[in-house]
Design a protein around this motif. Sequence first.
Motif, PDB file in Angstrom:
ATOM      1  N   LYS A  70       0.879  -1.274  -0.118  1.00 45.53           N
ATOM      2  CA  LYS A  70      -0.036   0.043  -0.115  1.00 45.53           C
ATOM      3  C   LYS A  70       0.780   1.208   0.034  1.00 45.53           C
ATOM      4  O   LYS A  70       0.556   2.188  -0.632  1.00 45.53           O
ATOM      5  CB  LYS A  70      -0.790   0.044   1.359  1.00 45.53           C
ATOM      6  CG  LYS A  70      -1.753  -0.970   1.196  1.00 45.53           C
ATOM      7  CD  LYS A  70      -2.864  -1.159   2.434  1.00 45.53           C
ATOM      8  CE  LYS A  70      -4.033  -2.058   2.216  1.00 45.53           C
ATOM      9  NZ  LYS A  70      -3.657  -3.442   2.353  1.00 45.53           N
ATOM     10  N   TRP A  71       1.950   1.351   0.776  1.00 46.23           N
ATOM     11  CA  TRP A  71       2.913   2.494   0.760  1.00 46.23           C
ATOM     12  C   TRP A  71       3.440   2.694  -0.653  1.00 46.23           C
ATOM     13  O   TRP A  71       3.447   3.882  -0.895  1.00 46.23           O
ATOM     14  CB  TRP A  71       4.113   2.016   1.748  1.00 46.23           C
ATOM     15  CG  TRP A  71       3.457   1.932   3.179  1.00 46.23           C
ATOM     16  CD1 TRP A  71       2.213   2.212   3.735  1.00 46.23           C
ATOM     17  CD2 TRP A  71       4.419   1.651   4.325  1.00 46.23           C
ATOM     18  NE1 TRP A  71       2.238   1.881   5.008  1.00 46.23           N
ATOM     19  CE2 TRP A  71       3.789   1.448   5.498  1.00 46.23           C
ATOM     20  CE3 TRP A  71       5.604   1.067   4.164  1.00 46.23           C
ATOM     21  CZ2 TRP A  71       3.954   1.047   6.667  1.00 46.23           C
ATOM     22  CZ3 TRP A  71       6.385   0.839   5.504  1.00 46.23           C
ATOM     23  CH2 TRP A  71       5.464   0.893   6.770  1.00 46.23           C
ATOM     24  N   ARG A  72       4.022   1.665  -1.172  1.00 46.72           N
ATOM     25  CA  ARG A  72       4.300   1.797  -2.613  1.00 46.72           C
ATOM     26  C   ARG A  72       3.171   2.990  -3.520  1.00 46.72           C
ATOM     27  O   ARG A  72       3.656   3.701  -4.275  1.00 46.72           O
ATOM     28  CB  ARG A  72       4.791   0.782  -3.335  1.00 46.72           C
ATOM     29  CG  ARG A  72       6.137   0.026  -2.642  1.00 46.72           C
ATOM     30  CD  ARG A  72       6.673  -1.190  -3.465  1.00 46.72           C
ATOM     31  NE  ARG A  72       6.671  -1.032  -4.746  1.00 46.72           N
ATOM     32  CZ  ARG A  72       8.109  -1.025  -5.353  1.00 46.72           C
ATOM     33  NH1 ARG A  72       9.189  -0.717  -4.559  1.00 46.72           N
ATOM     34  NH2 ARG A  72       8.366  -0.765  -6.687  1.00 46.72           N
ATOM     35  N   LEU A  73       2.044   1.999  -3.550  1.00 51.26           N
ATOM     36  CA  LEU A  73       1.043   2.760  -4.394  1.00 51.26           C
ATOM     37  C   LEU A  73       0.794   4.178  -4.000  1.00 51.26           C
ATOM     38  O   LEU A  73       0.692   5.026  -4.906  1.00 51.26           O
ATOM     39  CB  LEU A  73      -0.194   1.934  -4.138  1.00 51.26           C
ATOM     40  CG  LEU A  73      -1.438   2.463  -5.134  1.00 51.26           C
ATOM     41  CD1 LEU A  73      -1.174   2.352  -6.426  1.00 51.26           C
ATOM     42  CD2 LEU A  73      -2.672   1.849  -4.540  1.00 51.26           C
ATOM     43  N   MET A  74       0.876   4.440  -2.648  1.00 57.16           N
ATOM     44  CA  MET A  74       0.799   5.880  -2.325  1.00 57.16           C
ATOM     45  C   MET A  74       1.836   6.744  -2.731  1.00 57.16           C
ATOM     46  O   MET A  74       1.442   7.921  -3.188  1.00 57.16           O
ATOM     47  CB  MET A  74       0.444   5.759  -0.774  1.00 57.16           C
ATOM     48  CG  MET A  74      -0.866   5.320  -0.189  1.00 57.16           C
ATOM     49  SD  MET A  74      -1.101   5.080   1.152  1.00 57.16           S
ATOM     50  CE  MET A  74      -1.403   6.649   1.995  1.00 57.16           C
ATOM     51  N   ARG A  75       2.996   6.233  -2.760  1.00 60.32           N
ATOM     52  CA  ARG A  75       3.995   7.091  -3.393  1.00 60.32           C
ATOM     53  C   ARG A  75       3.973   7.150  -4.697  1.00 60.32           C
ATOM     54  O   ARG A  75       4.027   8.409  -5.230  1.00 60.32           O
ATOM     55  CB  ARG A  75       5.335   6.498  -2.849  1.00 60.32           C
ATOM     56  CG  ARG A  75       5.620   6.543  -1.270  1.00 60.32           C
ATOM     57  CD  ARG A  75       6.949   5.749  -1.067  1.00 60.32           C
ATOM     58  NE  ARG A  75       7.060   5.663   0.465  1.00 60.32           N
ATOM     59  CZ  ARG A  75       7.268   4.596   0.789  1.00 60.32           C
ATOM     60  NH1 ARG A  75       7.463   3.438   0.453  1.00 60.32           N
ATOM     61  NH2 ARG A  75       7.450   4.609   2.230  1.00 60.32           N
ATOM     62  N   VAL A 127      17.773   6.770   0.448  1.00 60.88           N
ATOM     63  CA  VAL A 127      17.083   7.916   1.469  1.00 60.88           C
ATOM     64  C   VAL A 127      15.772   7.387   1.988  1.00 60.88           C
ATOM     65  O   VAL A 127      15.899   7.569   3.369  1.00 60.88           O
ATOM     66  CB  VAL A 127      16.461   9.049   0.652  1.00 60.88           C
ATOM     67  CG1 VAL A 127      15.939  10.154   1.484  1.00 60.88           C
ATOM     68  CG2 VAL A 127      17.833   9.958  -0.301  1.00 60.88           C
ATOM     69  N   LEU A 128      15.042   6.406   1.471  1.00 60.45           N
ATOM     70  CA  LEU A 128      13.882   5.923   2.184  1.00 60.45           C
ATOM     71  C   LEU A 128      14.604   4.888   3.159  1.00 60.45           C
ATOM     72  O   LEU A 128      13.947   4.882   4.348  1.00 60.45           O
ATOM     73  CB  LEU A 128      13.238   5.099   1.055  1.00 60.45           C
ATOM     74  CG  LEU A 128      11.844   4.521   1.430  1.00 60.45           C
ATOM     75  CD1 LEU A 128      11.025   5.897   1.589  1.00 60.45           C
ATOM     76  CD2 LEU A 128      11.098   3.871   0.094  1.00 60.45           C
ATOM     77  N   PHE A 129      15.400   4.161   3.090  1.00 62.66           N
ATOM     78  CA  PHE A 129      16.152   2.909   3.639  1.00 62.66           C
ATOM     79  C   PHE A 129      16.757   3.765   4.852  1.00 62.66           C
ATOM     80  O   PHE A 129      16.441   3.198   6.114  1.00 62.66           O
ATOM     81  CB  PHE A 129      17.233   2.088   3.018  1.00 62.66           C
ATOM     82  CG  PHE A 129      17.863   1.251   3.813  1.00 62.66           C
ATOM     83  CD1 PHE A 129      17.117   0.228   4.472  1.00 62.66           C
ATOM     84  CD2 PHE A 129      19.163   1.324   4.458  1.00 62.66           C
ATOM     85  CE1 PHE A 129      17.831  -0.638   5.213  1.00 62.66           C
ATOM     86  CE2 PHE A 129      19.626   0.504   4.982  1.00 62.66           C
ATOM     87  CZ  PHE A 129      18.937  -0.469   5.568  1.00 62.66           C
ATOM     88  N   SER A 130      17.485   4.797   4.721  1.00 62.03           N
ATOM     89  CA  SER A 130      17.933   5.608   5.919  1.00 62.03           C
ATOM     90  C   SER A 130      17.238   6.213   6.666  1.00 62.03           C
ATOM     91  O   SER A 130      17.228   6.067   7.955  1.00 62.03           O
ATOM     92  CB  SER A 130      18.875   6.603   5.406  1.00 62.03           C
ATOM     93  OG  SER A 130      18.344   7.715   4.732  1.00 62.03           O
ATOM     94  N   SER A 131      15.708   6.484   6.425  1.00 62.22           N
ATOM     95  CA  SER A 131      14.644   7.248   7.171  1.00 62.22           C
ATOM     96  C   SER A 131      13.777   6.073   7.711  1.00 62.22           C
ATOM     97  O   SER A 131      13.176   6.295   8.875  1.00 62.22           O
ATOM     98  CB  SER A 131      14.053   8.238   6.489  1.00 62.22           C
ATOM     99  OG  SER A 131      13.325   7.605   4.966  1.00 62.22           O
ATOM    100  N   ALA A 190      14.293  -1.317   6.411  1.00 61.77           N
ATOM    101  CA  ALA A 190      14.031  -2.236   5.454  1.00 61.77           C
ATOM    102  C   ALA A 190      12.554  -2.293   5.472  1.00 61.77           C
ATOM    103  O   ALA A 190      11.917  -2.057   6.167  1.00 61.77           O
ATOM    104  CB  ALA A 190      14.815  -3.592   5.679  1.00 61.77           C
ATOM    105  N   ASP A 191      12.261  -3.222   4.384  1.00 67.49           N
ATOM    106  CA  ASP A 191      10.638  -3.672   4.176  1.00 67.49           C
ATOM    107  C   ASP A 191       9.583  -2.276   4.438  1.00 67.49           C
ATOM    108  O   ASP A 191       8.675  -2.365   4.828  1.00 67.49           O
ATOM    109  CB  ASP A 191      10.328  -4.554   5.410  1.00 67.49           C
ATOM    110  CG  ASP A 191      11.191  -5.572   5.272  1.00 67.49           C
ATOM    111  OD1 ASP A 191      11.560  -6.337   4.270  1.00 67.49           O
ATOM    112  OD2 ASP A 191      11.437  -6.378   6.385  1.00 67.49           O
ATOM    113  N   CYS A 192      10.191  -1.363   3.545  1.00 64.66           N
ATOM    114  CA  CYS A 192       9.315  -0.011   3.608  1.00 64.66           C
ATOM    115  C   CYS A 192       8.828   0.380   2.224  1.00 64.66           C
ATOM    116  O   CYS A 192       8.223   1.455   2.031  1.00 64.66           O
ATOM    117  CB  CYS A 192      10.031   0.989   4.205  1.00 64.66           C
ATOM    118  SG  CYS A 192      11.451   1.497   3.255  1.00 64.66           S
ATOM    119  N   GLY A 193       9.114  -0.519   1.268  1.00 63.69           N
ATOM    120  CA  GLY A 193       8.781  -0.400  -0.170  1.00 63.69           C
ATOM    121  C   GLY A 193       9.830   0.218  -1.020  1.00 63.69           C
ATOM    122  O   GLY A 193       9.393   0.746  -2.098  1.00 63.69           O
ATOM    123  N   GLY A 194      11.041  -0.275  -0.705  1.00 65.35           N
ATOM    124  CA  GLY A 194      12.025   0.071  -1.611  1.00 65.35           C
ATOM    125  C   GLY A 194      12.792  -0.807  -2.175  1.00 65.35           C
ATOM    126  O   GLY A 194      13.687  -0.498  -2.827  1.00 65.35           O
TER     127      GLY A 194
END
Length: 457
Positions: free
Chosen positions: A56-61, A300-304, A307-311
């Motif tokens: 869902k996070w990926r779609l929203m981005r 940037v996504l990984f550092s903030s 893992a497993d955040c849609g990157g």
Amino acid sequence: MQKSLFLTTSAAKRLYETAKTLPIADYHCHLSPKELFENRPFESLASLWLSGDHYKWRLMRVCGIDESLITGPQSFDERCNAYLSCVTQSPGNPLYTWTAMELSFLIGKPVTLTKENAMELYHEANEALKKRCPTPRSLVLAANVKSLATTDDPTDSLCYHEALRADSTFPVSVTPTFRTDRLINIAAADYPVYIQTLSEVSGVEVSSFDTFKQAVRVRLDRFCSLGCTLADVGVPYFPHGTCTDKQADRIFRDALDGKDVSASLPAFLTACYRFLNEEYTKRNMTSQMHLCVTRNANDVLFSSLGADCGGDCMGDTIPVSDLTAFFNESNNRGTLPRTIVYTLNPAMYEPLLCAAGSFRNVSLGAAWWFNDHKAGIEQQLSLFARTGSLKSSFGMLTDSRSFLSYVRHDFFRRILCGWMGRLIESGEFLDEDTAKEIIRAVCYENSASLLKGAIPA
């Protein structure tokens, strides 16, 4: 959703009557054994939907939603409103269908999800949720799950698995899976710290490749004592070249000393996978390999967010010669366990299927992640059928952290019945009784066999 979703022929509807009531043996998911044991009621649909669901996070981005409404501090209602505004304008994305199926499951009747009624359905589902006070266990039972395998690191304590095993009030078998990503990734910056943890939980002081193997055997025995029948790996690397245990020991010691061993990683994996296959074979375990994936592509996504955040995304294809060499070495030793291979890159479907067909114990797994939509599942079914026997497929898995995701099994079963129904209607396969046998095997019996010994009587 419509009762006839994906069932476009009379034959498909007849086949679905067999499929829809079959139980589920979920041989690969990311559900939390802690949540299953504690069994706390869910506060809202929003927490079920958006807490940790990177689909869902990926779609929203992609739709341009601000991160504050995805993983940030905004209220769950605001975040769900933003999600629904995206998903209702994304025809063809499986999230649209899954979301409607989840709403239907909670409300208790088929729904038609549109931009205009999305929030109304969301609030209706929330009210139904409050009345039913569902818990992780009740949702698993409502989905007719008989057994499930979670995903667990070799250093995990497994205390919640032990507690669930001792709890006779929950009739679903919950077993751990031996997931080796961190165990074998010697190039990771925190690898020495990880190995220290392995030493502590195994009781083996790990300082060499030999003591590493001793510690792994201890942990495997612990996992198997709690019903584990499955191993898994999903690193972006694949074994390449030859590597003796002596060479692996030198590489391993360098990694513990904090040296850069990234160039030696593919060779080390050769020795490591050889050892793991031997241990899996001794224990009659099934090895799962998730291939062709690039992890954490967005720094940037990984550092903030970690893992497993849609990157993550599709990775490069693997040379067929590397695949066959890997399978062949273990096969020559008599230590090739039953192995299921998944690919995030669909260009690998046919090479994997052809390689798997050369070895008795190897099979292609379900359409994985970015491929588990209607077109991807139908492509995988067609290729699987053309190069082998569809009845040997292990069917669908959940591969999710959400307790609402079991609707995906119905999603798959409808697609399977629709696909087979078209074969029957076109005259390509006329034995409908056998078609039903195939559906029972693909949708439940084969996956249940992977959890043998873990399925309650």
